[in-house]
Write an enzyme that holds these catalytic residues in place. Structure first.
Site, PDB file in Angstrom:
ATOM      1  N   ASN A   1     -10.036  -0.778  -0.765  1.00 22.17           N
ATOM      2  CA  ASN A   1      -8.740  -0.672  -0.795  1.00 22.17           C
ATOM      3  C   ASN A   1      -7.842  -1.103  -2.060  1.00 22.17           C
ATOM      4  OD1 ASN A   1      -6.009  -0.876  -0.060  1.00 22.17           O
ATOM      5  ND2 ASN A   1      -6.384  -1.563   2.035  1.00 22.17           N
TER       6      ASN A   1
ATOM      7  N   CYS B   1       0.854  -1.288   0.072  1.00 22.62           N
ATOM      8  CA  CYS B   1       0.051   0.062   0.223  1.00 22.62           C
ATOM      9  C   CYS B   1       0.962   1.226   0.009  1.00 22.62           C
ATOM     10  CB  CYS B   1      -0.865   0.089   1.182  1.00 22.62           C
ATOM     11  SG  CYS B   1      -1.900  -1.565   1.222  1.00 22.62           S
TER      12      CYS B   1
ATOM     13  N   HIS C   1      -3.550   6.982   2.043  1.00 25.29           N
ATOM     14  CA  HIS C   1      -4.064   5.585   1.369  1.00 25.29           C
ATOM     15  C   HIS C   1      -5.466   5.291   2.136  1.00 25.29           C
ATOM     16  CE1 HIS C   1      -4.244   1.451   0.915  1.00 25.29           C
ATOM     17  NE2 HIS C   1      -3.947   1.102   1.990  1.00 25.29           N
TER      18      HIS C   1
END
Length: 360
Positions: free
Chosen positions: A317, A143, A287
């Site tokens: 996500n 990520c 994020h």
């Protein structure tokens, strides 16, 4: 300074809402929204077709097992790969910057699950852009991948090695999850997409001010996937599949605690290094892991909610793609303007995390 002069994004056309997932596993729209803030996500056409079939299957565990063993309808070739998404996002970023692929001096690409064990999607992307000698730096930073890529590009450009760099975060994650109760903890979170940015060296005070990167490898088991890794011999075996070691693993509580802590630390570090405070930043783009994490960080740092740009509700996500996708959307909506102070931050597997401060 090194400025972002073009951005682009790509997501699959297939939308999976929480109601479809609730027909595949023991969950509900209300439960997912309360725990994550996610209402829908984009997934590959293969995942979408599989979920439609899974929703109707009387024995869901048996159906999911058959998919992992033999594919869908006996077919195992993908209709979409991570490099497909990387290519679309890259072409849009280049067009946005008024450039062609041949104008770029280097590619920096981060992806968690590649098209092939090797070469990395960065090399595949270079080929699909018809680049025959442009270097591709390939990362697997989860990520935090886009921020690591942007920092690497910025430092190479500060040293005079390159003038224009294409930075890409691309992910096709949905195809590796178990969408029954066994994999519910991760399957409701992750999705597919890609984001890209063109960075150009230009005179003047606008551009990347600084980047701050960290990794704590002692915690890696809290968010990890063996898949075809060399943690087993051979890397791929029927036994590995039968023992459920092909499925990604996550300690949700540990991820939450570490993410909130590390986000707050690195945002503070980044601002302090440049002599700014929270109130000086016009736009925070974090994020998009989970709305609870974002809200906890925002509250802990006393960030006004109208300065946070969030889209996790619509995309879930998308790991390395989430920051560049959010940045592209914020730009398109006029929420990032010339002269603004923009702070990007991310946290992910490794654990790895970082923050970048930009004078837009």
């Amino acid at each position: 300074m090194n400025r972002i002069v073009g951005t682009g994004m790509a997501v699959p056309p297939c939308v999976v809402d929480n109601h479809l997932l609730s027909r595949c596993m023991n969950t509900s729209d209300a439960w997912i929204v309360q725990r994550t803030g996610i209402r829908e996500r984009r997934v590959s056409p293969d995942t979408y077709r599989m979920l439609q079939r899974l929703a109707e299957a009387p024995d869901k565990a048996a159906f999911m097992k058959s998919v992992f063993a033999d594919g869908l309808d006996g077919k195992i070739d993908s209709s979409m790969t991570v490099s497909d998404l990387a290519l679309e996002a890259s072409e849009r970023a280049l067009e946005n910057a008024g450039l062609t692929a041949r104008d770029v001096d280097c590619l920096v690409v981060s992806s968690t699950v590649p098209d092939f064990a090797y070469p990395h999607p960065g090399c595949v992307l270079a080929g699909r852009l018809a680049l025959t000698s442009t270097p591709a730096i390939c990362l697997q930073q989860g990520c935090a991948g886009f921020l690591y890529g942007l920092a690497i590009a910025d430092q190479m450009m500060r040293g005079g090695m390159y003038r224009q760099v294409l930075v890409v975060g691309a992910e096709l994650l949905s195809t590796m999850f178990d969408y029954t109760d066994a994999g519910r903890d991760m399957a409701v979170l992750f999705a597919d997409g890609a984001g890209a940015a063109v960075v150009r060296a230009e005179p003047g005070p606008r551009g990347v001010l600084s980047s701050h990167l960290h990794t704590d490898g002692t915690t890696y088991e809290s968010l990890a996937g063996e898949l075809w890794g060399t943690s087993t011999y051979p890397p791929v075996s029927k036994r590995k599949f039968d023992e459920d070691r092909m499925r990604p693993r996550m300690n949700g509580r540990q991820v939450f605690v570490q993410a909130v802590r590390r986000f707050k630390e690195v945002v503070g570090e980044c601002l302090a290094a440049n002599g700014f405070g929270i109130g000086d930043v016009n736009r925070f783009i974090f994020h998009q892991a989970n709305m609870r994490i974002i809200e906890a960080v925002g509250e802990g740092l006393r960030i006004p909610s109208d300065r946070l740009y969030n889209n996790v509700e619509r995309y879930g996500n998308t790991a390395a793609a989430s920051v560049p996708i959010a940045l592209h959307e914020a730009r398109a909506l006029g929420l990032v303007k010339d002269g603004d102070l923009v702070l990007l931050a991310a946290f992910g597997t490794g654990f790895s995390w970082g923050a970048t401060l930009i004078r837009w």
